[in-house]
Design an enzyme around this catalytic site. Structure first.
Site, mmCIF file in Angstrom:
data_model
loop_
_atom_site.group_PDB
_atom_site.id
_atom_site.type_symbol
_atom_site.label_atom_id
_atom_site.label_comp_id
_atom_site.label_asym_id
_atom_site.label_seq_id
_atom_site.Cartn_x
_atom_site.Cartn_y
_atom_site.Cartn_z
ATOM 1 N N GLN A 238 0.876 -0.815 0.001
ATOM 2 C CA GLN A 238 0.093 0.059 0.000
ATOM 3 C C GLN A 238 1.173 1.262 -0.056
ATOM 4 O O GLN A 238 0.806 2.203 -0.007
ATOM 5 C CB GLN A 238 -0.962 -0.328 1.181
ATOM 6 C CG GLN A 238 -1.400 -1.498 1.173
ATOM 7 C CD GLN A 238 -2.405 -0.814 2.367
ATOM 8 O OE1 GLN A 238 -4.075 -0.938 2.800
ATOM 9 N NE2 GLN A 238 -1.848 -1.220 4.251
ATOM 10 N N ASN A 239 1.947 1.089 0.068
ATOM 11 C CA ASN A 239 3.340 2.156 0.595
ATOM 12 C C ASN A 239 2.915 2.585 -1.049
ATOM 13 O O ASN A 239 3.555 2.298 -2.234
ATOM 14 C CB ASN A 239 4.616 1.532 0.839
ATOM 15 C CG ASN A 239 4.399 1.340 2.812
ATOM 16 O OD1 ASN A 239 3.086 1.567 2.937
ATOM 17 N ND2 ASN A 239 4.840 0.604 3.045
ATOM 18 N N LEU B 193 3.380 -4.064 15.664
ATOM 19 C CA LEU B 193 3.600 -3.662 16.717
ATOM 20 C C LEU B 193 3.115 -4.134 17.634
ATOM 21 O O LEU B 193 3.169 -3.773 19.118
ATOM 22 C CB LEU B 193 4.126 -2.433 16.556
ATOM 23 C CG LEU B 193 5.429 -1.585 16.479
ATOM 24 C CD1 LEU B 193 5.226 -0.052 16.255
ATOM 25 C CD2 LEU B 193 6.497 -1.972 16.419
ATOM 26 N N CYS C 168 -0.036 12.202 -16.857
ATOM 27 C CA CYS C 168 0.001 13.513 -17.233
ATOM 28 C C CYS C 168 -2.235 13.208 -16.995
ATOM 29 O O CYS C 168 -2.977 12.201 -17.749
ATOM 30 C CB CYS C 168 0.325 13.604 -18.520
ATOM 31 S SG CYS C 168 -0.469 14.305 -19.851
ATOM 32 N N CYS D 30 3.115 15.317 -24.147
ATOM 33 C CA CYS D 30 2.749 16.108 -24.901
ATOM 34 C C CYS D 30 2.634 17.690 -23.778
ATOM 35 O O CYS D 30 1.790 18.840 -24.157
ATOM 36 C CB CYS D 30 1.316 15.830 -24.495
ATOM 37 S SG CYS D 30 -0.068 16.330 -22.802
ATOM 38 N N HIS E 199 -1.333 1.581 -3.827
ATOM 39 C CA HIS E 199 -1.406 2.958 -4.070
ATOM 40 C C HIS E 199 -1.074 3.709 -5.038
ATOM 41 O O HIS E 199 -0.736 5.239 -4.780
ATOM 42 C CB HIS E 199 -1.843 3.263 -3.043
ATOM 43 C CG HIS E 199 -2.530 2.946 -1.630
ATOM 44 N ND1 HIS E 199 -2.357 2.446 -0.808
ATOM 45 C CD2 HIS E 199 -3.798 2.463 -2.365
ATOM 46 C CE1 HIS E 199 -4.130 1.829 -0.049
ATOM 47 N NE2 HIS E 199 -4.476 1.861 -0.871
ATOM 48 N N ASP F 278 6.106 4.964 -1.145
ATOM 49 C CA ASP F 278 7.383 5.604 -0.763
ATOM 50 C C ASP F 278 8.411 5.029 -1.826
ATOM 51 O O ASP F 278 9.630 5.340 -2.133
ATOM 52 C CB ASP F 278 8.098 5.727 0.203
ATOM 53 C CG ASP F 278 7.787 4.063 1.124
ATOM 54 O OD1 ASP F 278 8.327 3.446 -0.029
ATOM 55 O OD2 ASP F 278 7.434 3.492 2.005
HETATM 56 N N1 LIG Z 1 5.231 4.915 3.670
HETATM 57 C C1 LIG Z 1 4.324 5.490 2.905
HETATM 58 O O1 LIG Z 1 4.189 5.135 1.351
HETATM 59 C C2 LIG Z 1 3.188 5.381 3.451
HETATM 60 C C3 LIG Z 1 2.912 6.035 5.092
HETATM 61 C C4 LIG Z 1 2.177 6.083 5.761
HETATM 62 C C5 LIG Z 1 0.697 5.939 4.560
HETATM 63 N N2 LIG Z 1 0.476 5.679 3.318
HETATM 64 C C6 LIG Z 1 -1.042 5.155 2.964
HETATM 65 O O2 LIG Z 1 -1.352 5.162 3.745
HETATM 66 C C7 LIG Z 1 -2.394 4.259 4.115
HETATM 67 C C8 LIG Z 1 -2.063 3.566 5.725
HETATM 68 O O3 LIG Z 1 -2.817 2.459 5.644
HETATM 69 P P1 LIG Z 1 -1.664 1.112 6.677
HETATM 70 O O4 LIG Z 1 -1.943 -0.044 6.645
HETATM 71 O O5 LIG Z 1 -0.674 0.877 5.122
HETATM 72 O O6 LIG Z 1 -0.795 2.072 7.442
HETATM 73 P P2 LIG Z 1 -1.617 2.471 8.965
HETATM 74 O O7 LIG Z 1 -0.561 4.002 9.668
HETATM 75 O O8 LIG Z 1 -2.853 2.025 9.083
HETATM 76 O O9 LIG Z 1 -0.957 1.314 9.844
HETATM 77 C C9 LIG Z 1 0.418 0.716 9.880
HETATM 78 C C10 LIG Z 1 0.474 0.024 10.928
HETATM 79 O O10 LIG Z 1 2.138 -0.917 11.058
HETATM 80 C C11 LIG Z 1 2.499 -0.780 12.543
HETATM 81 N N3 LIG Z 1 3.784 -0.714 12.678
HETATM 82 C C12 LIG Z 1 3.961 0.376 12.658
HETATM 83 N N4 LIG Z 1 5.782 0.145 12.758
HETATM 84 C C13 LIG Z 1 5.591 -1.434 12.016
HETATM 85 C C14 LIG Z 1 6.956 -1.580 12.852
HETATM 86 N N5 LIG Z 1 8.178 -0.897 13.254
HETATM 87 N N6 LIG Z 1 6.964 -2.928 12.719
HETATM 88 C C15 LIG Z 1 6.095 -2.985 12.512
HETATM 89 N N7 LIG Z 1 4.790 -2.971 12.673
HETATM 90 C C16 LIG Z 1 4.343 -1.297 12.608
HETATM 91 C C17 LIG Z 1 1.765 0.369 13.332
HETATM 92 O O11 LIG Z 1 0.938 -0.853 14.246
HETATM 93 C C18 LIG Z 1 -0.071 -0.148 12.090
HETATM 94 O O12 LIG Z 1 -0.835 -1.062 12.345
HETATM 95 C C19 LIG Z 1 -2.425 3.504 3.067
HETATM 96 O O13 LIG Z 1 -3.406 3.811 1.856
HETATM 97 C C20 LIG Z 1 -1.215 3.928 2.417
HETATM 98 O O14 LIG Z 1 -1.210 4.270 1.177
HETATM 99 C C21 LIG Z 1 1.510 5.452 3.055
HETATM 100 C C1 LIG Z 2 -3.155 17.764 -24.712
HETATM 101 O O1 LIG Z 2 -2.699 16.614 -26.164
HETATM 102 C C2 LIG Z 2 -3.541 17.030 -27.400
HETATM 103 C C3 LIG Z 2 -3.096 14.910 -28.204
HETATM 104 O O2 LIG Z 2 -4.058 14.896 -27.495
HETATM 105 C C4 LIG Z 2 -2.763 18.064 -27.419
HETATM 106 O O3 LIG Z 2 -2.983 18.125 -29.001
HETATM 107 C C5 LIG Z 2 -2.167 18.890 -26.817
HETATM 108 O O4 LIG Z 2 -0.912 19.966 -27.230
HETATM 109 C C6 LIG Z 2 -2.314 18.608 -25.095
HETATM 110 N N1 LIG Z 2 -1.704 19.534 -24.432
HETATM 111 C C7 LIG Z 2 -1.766 20.094 -23.684
HETATM 112 C C8 LIG Z 2 -1.647 21.328 -22.269
HETATM 113 O O5 LIG Z 2 -2.878 20.175 -22.911
HETATM 114 ZN ZN LIG Z 3 0.992 14.119 -21.759
#
Ligand SMILES: NC(=O)c1ccc[n+]([C@@H]2O[C@H](COP(=O)([O-])OP(=O)(O)OC[C@H]3O[C@@H](n4cnc5c(N)ncnc54)[C@H](O)[C@@H]3O)[C@@H](O)[C@H]2O)c1
Ligand SMILES: *[C@@H]1O[C@H](CO)[C@@H](O)[C@H](O)[C@H]1NC(C)=O
Ligand SMILES: [Zn+2]
Length: 268
Positions: free
Chosen positions: A107-108, A241, A133, A177, A125, A110
Site C-alpha cells: 500500500q506504500n 507492533l 499526465c 504532450c 496505491h 514510497d
Molecule cells: N510509506 C508510505 O508510502 C505510506 C506512509 C503512510 C501512509 N501511507 C498510505 O496510508 C494508508 C495507511 O494504511 P496502512 O495499513 O499501510 O498503515 P497504517 O498507518 O494504517 O498502519 C500501520 C501499521 O503498522 C504498524 N507498525 C508501525 N511500525 C511498525 C514496525 N516498525 N513494525 C511492524 N509494524 C509496525 C502499526 O502498528 C500499524 O498497525 C495506506 O493506504 C498507504 O497508502 C503510505
Molecule cells: C494535450 O493533448 C493533445 C493531444 O491529445 C495535444 O494536441 C495538446 O497539445 C496537449 N497539450 C496540452 C498542453 O494540453
Molecule cells: Zn501528456
C-alpha cells in the site's frame, strides 16, 4: 485458538513454501523514518492528507497539492530501505534461485521496496515517484529532485508557510504532450488500478504462504486480502507492533518491529 508466536514452526513453513505473498503497509517503512500523515502529527500546514490527496483539491489548487507531494518526495529521498525491506528483497532473490516465487503487494507509495531490490511488486496505491499526465494519461517514472525548478525550496510543512501559488505552466509537465501532470498515486475517492487488483487477486488465490507486515488491516481492499487467504486454509503470519482487527484470523502473530522480526523469519 489465538495465533501462534512460534518462530521455529513458522520458519519450517517458510522453507516449504513455493509461492509466497508479502502484503506490506506503512509500518514496513516506519523504521526508515517515513512519516505516516495519519493520526496525531499527521498534518502538513493546516491540512490533513485527506484534504489534499484528492482530485478536487488538485483541480482547485494544483500548486498547493504539488507542494505537498514535492515535500513528501523530498522527505522519502532522504530515507533508506531498512532491514525489513532488505530481508524481503533478499528472500525473493534466494527463492527465485530455487525456482520459487515471492510477490510483494504494498500500500506504500514510497518506493523503498523498489530501492531495496524487490522485483515482483504490486503497488496498489501507486508511487510518489511516478507522474500521470492530466492530458494524455502517460505514466512516467520521475526521481528528479526537485521535480521542477519552481518547486525548489517550496512545500515547507509549517502551518505559517506561504502558499507558493506557482503558475500552472511552471508545475511539472508531461514529456510527451506538455500537459500538466499529477502525482502517480491513487487519491481518496479514486478506484485502484484494475490491472493491479486482478494481478493481486491472482497471487492471493495461488499463494501457499502469506505474510502481512506493518498494516493496520483497516484500509479496503487490502484489509480483506489476508483474511481471504487465511479462509482458504493457507497459513498467514502477521508482523506488527500490536494486534490489529484481523489478528485473530491469522495462524501466526509476531509482535515487534518488523526490522527485527522479518530478518529472523526470512533468513536462510
Ligand atoms: N510509506 C508510505 O508510502 C505510506 C506512509 C503512510 C501512509 N501511507 C498510505 O496510508 C494508508 C495507511 O494504511 P496502512 O495499513 O499501510 O498503515 P497504517 O498507518 O494504517 O498502519 C500501520 C501499521 O503498522 C504498524 N507498525 C508501525 N511500525 C511498525 C514496525 N516498525 N513494525 C511492524 N509494524 C509496525 C502499526 O502498528 C500499524 O498497525 C495506506 O493506504 C498507504 O497508502 C503510505
Ligand atoms: C494535450 O493533448 C493533445 C493531444 O491529445 C495535444 O494536441 C495538446 O497539445 C496537449 N497539450 C496540452 C498542453 O494540453
Ligand atoms: Zn501528456
Amino acid at each position: 485458538m489465538p495465533p501462534s508466536a512460534d518462530m521455529e514452526t513458522f520458519r519450517k513453513l517458510v522453507n516449504a513454501a513455493k509461492h509466497v505473498v508479502i502484503l506490506t503497509g506503512a509500518g514496513v517503512s516506519a523504521e526508515s523514518g517515513v512519516p505516516t500523515f495519519r493520526g496525531a502529527g499527521g498534518y502538513w500546514r493546516q491540512f490533513e492528507a485527506q484534504q489534499l490527496a484528492t482530485l478536487q483539491a488538485f483541480r482547485k489548487n494544483p500548486s498547493l497539492v504539488w507542494e505537498f507531494y514535492h515535500y513528501r518526495r523530498e522527505v522519502v529521498l532522504t530515507k533508506e530501505p531498512n532491514p525489513a525491506h532488505l530481508a524481503i528483497a533478499e528472500f525473493e532473490k534466494r527463492l527465485q534461485h530455487e525456482g520459487k516465487k515471492v510477490v510483494v503487494i504494498t500500500q506504500n507509495v514510497d518506493d523503498l521496496h523498489v530501492r531495496a531490490g524487490t522485483e515482483k511488486l504490486i503497488r496498489l496505491h501507486g508511487s510518489l515517484f511516478q507522474t500521470k499526465c492530466m492530458n494524455c494519461s502517460d505514466i512516467a517514472v520521475n526521481f528528479d529532485s526537485p521535480i521542477c525548478p519552481a518547486l525548489k525550496d517550496k512545500g515547507k510543512p509549517d502551518t505559517n508557510a506561504e502558499d507558493a501559488r506557482i503558475p500552472v505552466e511552471s508545475l511539472p509537465r508531461c514529456q510527451k504532450c506538455q500537459g500538466l501532470v499529477r502525482p502517480g498515486v491513487i487519491w481518496f475517492g479514486e478506484n485502484l488500478n484494475e490491472g493491479d487488483l486482478t494481478a493481486a487477486g491472482k497471487e492471493l488465490e495461488e499463494c501457499d504462504l502469506c505474510l502481512v507486515v506493518g498494516t493496520s488491516s483497516v484500509v479496503y481492499p487490502a484489509a480483506m486480502f489476508a483474511p481471504q487467504v487465511a479462509a482458504r486454509g493457507v497459513p498467514v503470519a502477521e508482523f506488527n507492533l500490536e494486534s490489529t482487527p484481523a489478528t485473530s484470523r491469522f495462524g501466526f502473530h509476531f509482535e515487534g518491529p518488523c526490522g527485527k522480526t522479518l530478518p529472523q523469519a526470512l533468513s536462510p
